[in-house]
Design a protein around this motif. Sequence first.
Motif, short mmCIF file in Angstrom:
data_model
loop_
_atom_site.label_atom_id
_atom_site.label_comp_id
_atom_site.label_asym_id
_atom_site.label_seq_id
_atom_site.Cartn_x
_atom_site.Cartn_y
_atom_site.Cartn_z
N THR A 94 0.82 -1.20 0.00
CA THR A 94 0.00 0.00 0.00
C THR A 94 0.86 1.26 0.00
OG1 THR A 94 -1.73 -1.19 1.17
CG2 THR A 94 -1.88 1.18 1.18
N THR A 95 1.92 1.26 0.78
CA THR A 95 2.79 2.44 0.81
C THR A 95 3.66 2.52 -0.45
OG1 THR A 95 4.47 1.23 2.06
CG2 THR A 95 2.88 2.54 3.31
N ARG A 99 -3.10 2.17 -3.01
CA ARG A 99 -4.23 1.32 -2.64
C ARG A 99 -4.91 0.68 -3.84
NH1 ARG A 99 -4.66 5.68 1.02
NH2 ARG A 99 -6.00 6.81 -0.42
N LYS A 100 -5.06 1.42 -4.91
CA LYS A 100 -5.78 0.88 -6.06
C LYS A 100 -5.01 -0.26 -6.73
CE LYS A 100 -8.39 5.03 -6.98
NZ LYS A 100 -8.65 6.12 -7.90
N THR A 102 -2.78 -2.12 -5.28
CA THR A 102 -2.79 -3.24 -4.34
C THR A 102 -4.09 -4.00 -4.44
OG1 THR A 102 -1.38 -1.99 -2.82
CG2 THR A 102 -2.57 -3.86 -1.91
N PHE A 103 -5.20 -3.29 -4.53
CA PHE A 103 -6.50 -3.94 -4.68
C PHE A 103 -6.57 -4.74 -5.98
CE2 PHE A 103 -11.04 -4.01 -5.77
CZ PHE A 103 -11.52 -4.63 -4.63
N CYS A 139 -5.70 -8.79 2.93
CA CYS A 139 -5.72 -7.54 2.17
C CYS A 139 -7.13 -7.01 1.96
CB CYS A 139 -5.05 -7.74 0.83
SG CYS A 139 -3.29 -8.07 0.95
N SER A 142 -8.90 -4.83 4.92
CA SER A 142 -8.59 -3.40 5.10
C SER A 142 -8.62 -2.61 3.79
CB SER A 142 -7.23 -3.25 5.77
OG SER A 142 -6.26 -3.92 5.03
N THR A 143 -8.13 -3.15 2.71
CA THR A 143 -8.09 -2.41 1.45
C THR A 143 -9.50 -2.16 0.91
OG1 THR A 143 -6.01 -3.48 0.94
CG2 THR A 143 -7.08 -2.35 -0.85
N ILE A 146 -11.14 0.79 2.71
CA ILE A 146 -10.58 2.07 2.27
C ILE A 146 -11.11 2.43 0.88
CG2 ILE A 146 -8.44 3.23 1.60
CD1 ILE A 146 -7.04 1.51 3.77
N ALA A 147 -11.12 1.48 -0.03
CA ALA A 147 -11.60 1.74 -1.38
C ALA A 147 -13.09 2.08 -1.38
CB ALA A 147 -11.34 0.54 -2.28
N GLU A 150 -13.52 5.63 -0.36
CA GLU A 150 -13.08 6.57 -1.40
C GLU A 150 -14.04 6.63 -2.58
OE1 GLU A 150 -9.20 5.31 -2.51
OE2 GLU A 150 -8.24 6.31 -0.83
#
Length: 160
Positions: A94-95, A99-100, A102-103, A139, A142-143, A146-147, A150
């Motif tokens: 993610t860092t 995020r996108k 990673t997803f 993953c 949490s991901t 967040i997505a 957003e």
Amino acid sequence: MNYDEYSTVPTDEDREKKTKKYWKPFLRQLFVASGIWTPYLSVGLCLGTPTVYIAQMRREVNSTEAVSPEMSSWISSAFGYASIPGVFLLAYLTTRIGRKRTFNLVSINMLVVATSYYLSSTPMHIIITEILQGIPHACSVSTSIIALVEYTSPENRGLI
């Protein structure tokens, strides 16, 4: 009282226009959010796989020794143990790539897992598939949240 200013009384046509305007963005966001809910559905299906697989293998061979108690324990728990490295991998990816992306990688991994579940024929194949499924499970927890936050607009966040 000031008679120079007036207000219109809303009609049924005005109410219909507001309703139509409201549903279109809501349905669009519901469609986008359904793509984010898919990993949770996949994880739920994968959690139930060992229960069905172990009983089916034992029934096909007509013996409880087809899948030993130790092997059935590993089949059921490999999913959870494999999630632990997934949490650290998620933090790094993610860092590093966002995020996108990673997803997207998690989604590709889930396609590989679904294919390997379909092609599995031995308990060892199922364990390997469960290990592969542990990473997207960690993953997606949490991901996906967040997505989802957003992608949805602030006025619809409580509805979805």
